[in-house]
Every structure is written in structure tokens, then in C-alpha cells.
Design a protein around this motif. Structure first.
Motif, PDB file in Angstrom:
ATOM      1  N   LEU A 100       0.843  -1.207   0.000  1.00 57.04           N
ATOM      2  CA  LEU A 100       0.000   0.000   0.000  1.00 57.04           C
ATOM      3  C   LEU A 100       0.874   1.251   0.000  1.00 57.04           C
ATOM      4  N   SER A 129       0.786  -0.845  -8.274  1.00 56.06           N
ATOM      5  CA  SER A 129       0.071  -1.988  -7.700  1.00 56.06           C
ATOM      6  C   SER A 129       0.000  -3.154  -8.685  1.00 56.06           C
ATOM      7  N   LEU A 148      -1.813   6.302   5.885  1.00 51.49           N
ATOM      8  CA  LEU A 148      -2.582   5.118   5.515  1.00 51.49           C
ATOM      9  C   LEU A 148      -3.780   5.041   6.447  1.00 51.49           C
ATOM     10  N   ASN A 155      -3.065  -6.742  -4.561  1.00 52.89           N
ATOM     11  CA  ASN A 155      -2.548  -5.611  -5.327  1.00 52.89           C
ATOM     12  C   ASN A 155      -3.253  -5.434  -6.657  1.00 52.89           C
ATOM     13  N   GLY A 204      -7.100   2.570   2.377  1.00 58.18           N
ATOM     14  CA  GLY A 204      -6.084   2.990   1.431  1.00 58.18           C
ATOM     15  C   GLY A 204      -5.215   4.069   2.006  1.00 58.18           C
ATOM     16  N   LEU A 216      -6.574  -3.917  -5.926  1.00 55.33           N
ATOM     17  CA  LEU A 216      -6.336  -2.508  -5.593  1.00 55.33           C
ATOM     18  C   LEU A 216      -6.152  -1.673  -6.861  1.00 55.33           C
TER      19      LEU A 216
END
Ligand SMILES: [Zn+2]
Length: 390
Positions: free
Chosen positions: A71, A124, A94, A160, A98, A163
Motif C-alpha cells: 500500500l 500496484s 494510511l 494488489n 487505502g 487494488l
């Protein structure tokens, strides 16, 4: 705000954790330690492999730390591109779902904005691809201790990629919303482009709520091959909706000030008092002039500080007749509080937000002298009035 803790620094940028993120970390640890490896089409965790709890939770903690770093890398990618455009990054925080890179001033140029926005999802995707390659590579070696570690690598890869895809949805506040706005802003005004991207964001939040409660969740479908409920979606949608509305508010506020100079919005009367004025006299003056704040100058006209009603309130009423203005005023800080009358009004607002200051001194004219005062209150009222007229 004290809702975040600083955990370190990377390439000069302070990294902070919001308390809601700790909740997500613990949830992640619990979910991975107890999630099923075999029940669904995608392994979710190492819960049913017959491993000792200590081993499961150790692996889980490693997974959570990796999750945290991926992240962070997503946010670092945004920050890195922004820094290359000369934008200063205050911090990376963070939080719940997110991260957020706090930038000094997000570039309004569409060409820069979409490049900054797309850097995160690209990062990502790259991490996802790398972990997936690692997974297939290790799988081919067929090591006996490998299976739970493989699941860990696979979960990070999936996470990921999800994301990246999720962030490319063209709705605020996702990265895709910024890319979408940048494309729109080439053909219309920045504010109009923002409104449209925000609207898409709100519609998308609405769709997420319906999908979540109408037994039409795509994530459940991917996992099980059947459509199901997902009550996380409405919760997430609520956050997205609020963030989209927030973005619109911030953008319209700055946009209403566009084209205005400090001299157009400052107060030019009732701006200063002398430092040797008795405090009681000032109290009377404030009452008569219905003014809560003044700049303080000495007899040769040099700026010494500010005095506000709040400063006076700090002194007990029965002691006020002993004091003069210079005893009660807040001393003056030139970096934080001086602005030129020719400066943009939006810059004044930015300064107030950055330094948490409520009053700015405006200097101007040939001799750079005190010509006005700008308070956060005055500016807020002015913005409200401008918004009413557009
Ligand atoms: Zn992003």
C-alpha cells in the motif's frame, strides 16, 4: 489532528498510520490466519491446513506487514511522480481503505494530474504481477514446506491487482476519478470537470450499495461461482461518497476565489491599534466597532503582533485594567502572517490552512506598509457569498 501516528520516514516523506488503518491490519491478520485455503476458487488464508496457531498467526503478521508495504509503495509512486513535477509532499497517511499522499498543492495541469494519478495503479499492478510470478516460480520447485507461503504470496498478488483495478474506476476519490477529471479538464473548466467526476463517484457509490445488498456481489462470484451479499460494499460506498463530496467542496472553494487578489477580499478599515493602548479601552473599541481582531503597531508604525477577543478573554476581567495591548497580544511571525495585497486570494486561504492561522496581515503600497487585514472568518463569508452568486 491526533488520530494518526508517525511511524517513519521514506525519501524524506513522513509516513503516518491513521487509527482506522490499525483496525484493517488486525482484521487482515485474523482473516488470513483463519481464512480457508481450499473451500473457494481462490485461497483466502491458511486456516484449514492443520497448522499450529503460532505458525498461522506468524505467517499472517508477515502477510499484514507485506500488505502495508505494498500500500505504501502505491502511495510512494504517486508521491514520486508529483515530486518530479516539483510538488512538495507533506506526508503519507494510511487509513481505513487505502492511503493518502498529502501534497502541498496538487497540480491543476491535467497533464501532470493524470500522470500522478496513474502511477499508483501501475505500481500496484507491477507488484501484483511480481508476486504472481514469484508464486508460479516457487510452485514449480515443489518444496515441501511451501504451500502456506505460496498462499501468502498469492494473496498479496491478488490484493494488489484488486487494488489497481478498483483504483482505475473513473470515480472520485479513486485514482481513476482524477484521471477522468484530467481528461475532462482538457475540454471544460476545472471546476466543471470536478463536478462531473464527483457525480460519477456518487453514482458509483450508489451502485455499490445496491450490488452489496441485492445479492449481486462480484467478489463473492469470483470466490464461489455464485452471486451473494456483501455488506462491506455499502460501508465502503459511504466512505467513497463522503470523500467525493469533500473533494467537490475543496475544489469549488478554491475555484470561487480564482482571479481574486488579496486586496479584493481584505478588510481595510478597523485594522490596527497601538501597542500602548490600555486593554479596557480596546475592549470598548471592539464593542463599538464590532470587530474581534486588530493588528498591533508601535508609535513608529512597525507591526508588533495581533490582538483578538480570545487573547483578551485569557486575562481575568478584574485584572484587565492593569494591562495594555502589548501585554495581551500574540507576537508576530512574519513567515506565517504577512501576505502582499497583490497575491492571489486562494494563496491566502492556502496559507491559513497550512499554518493553521486565522489572521493574515496584508502589506502593500510603495513602502510595503500595513494596508489591511484578512481573517479566516471574513474569507469564509466571502466564499459563501460568491458561491451563492454562481
Ligand atoms: Zn492511488
Amino acid at each position: 489532528m491526533h488520530t494518526s501516528i508517525k511511524v517513519g520516514k521514506l525519501i524524506g516523506i513522513p509516513i503516518k498510520l491513521h487509527f482506522t488503518f490499525l483496525f484493517i491490519l488486525f482484521m487482515f491478520i485474523f482473516a488470513f490466519a483463519n481464512g480457508s485455503a481450499t473451500e473457494y476458487r481462490i485461497p483466502l488464508g491458511v486456516g484449514d491446513l492443520g497448522l499450529p496457531a503460532l505458525y498461522r498467526y506468524s505467517l499472517s503478521t508477515i502477510a499484514a506487514v507485506l500488505f502495508f508495504f505494498t500500500l505504501l509503495l502505491h502511495e510512494m509512486a504517486h508521491s514520486y511522480v508529483a515530486m518530479n513535477f516539483g510538488t512538495k509532499i507533506h506526508s503519507i497517511t494510511l487509513f481505513f481503505f487505502g492511503g493518502l499522499a498529502m501534497m502541498e498543492e496538487i497540480p491543476k495541469s491535467p497533464g501532470k494530474e493524470w500522470r500522478i494519478a496513474i502511477a499508483g495503479p501501475i505500481m500496484s499492478f507491477a507488484i501484483g504481477a511480481l508476486f504472481y510470478l514469484l508464486y508460479t516460480g516457487l510452485n514449480a520447485l515443489n518444496l515441501h514446506f511451501y504451500h502456506p507461503i505460496g498462499i501468502l504470496i498469492l494473496v498479496i498478488a491478488y490484493f494488489n491487482i484488486v487494488l489497481a483495478i478498483f483504483n482505475l474506476i473513473p470515480a472520485f476519490p479513486m485514482d481513476g476519478g482524477r484521471i477522468f477529471r484530467a481528461i475532462l479538464a482538457k475540454r471544460m473548466s476545472f471546476i466543471k470537470a470536478t463536478r462531473r467526476a464527483v457525480l460519477v463517484g456518487k453514482i458509483f457509490a450508489g451502485v455499490m450499495i445496491i450490488v452489496g445488498i441485492a445479492k449481486a456481489d462480484p467478489f463473492t462470484y469470483i470466490l464461489t461461482g455464485e452471486w451473494g451479499y456483501n455488506l462491506w460494499l455499502p460501508i465502503l460506498a459511504l466512505f467513497l461518497y463522503m470523500a467525493a463530496a469533500e473533494e467537490e467542496k475543496a475544489t469549488t472553494t478554491f475555484a470561487t476565489l480564482e482571479g481574486l487578489k488579496v486586496k479584493n477580499v481584505m478588510r481595510t478599515e478597523r485594522i490596527s491599534v497601538s501597542d500602548d493602548m490600555p486593554l479596557l479601552m480596546l475592549v470598548r473599541k471592539m464593542r463599538e466597532e464590532k470587530t474581534r481582531e486588530y493588528a498591533v503597531v508601535n508609535e513608529s508604525g512597525d507591526l508588533k503582533g495581533f490582538i483578538t477577543l480570545d487573547d483578551i478573554k485569557k486575562i481575568p476581567a478584574e485584572q484587565r485594567h492593569f494591562f495594555s495591548v502589548s501585554d495581551a497580544m500574540s507576537p508576530f511571525d512574519s513567515v506565517v502572517t504577512i501576505i502582499s495585497e497583490e497575491e492571489d486570494a486562494s494563496e491566502a486561504l492556502r496559507m491559513m490552512m497550512k499554518w493553521q492561522s486565522d489572521i493574515l496581515v496584508v502589506k502593500g503600497g510603495m513602502r510595503e506598509e500595513l494596508v489591511g487585514i484578512l481573517t479566516r472568518n471574513d474569507l469564509a463569508i466571502y466564499i459563501e457569498m460568491l458561491k451563492g452568486s454562481v
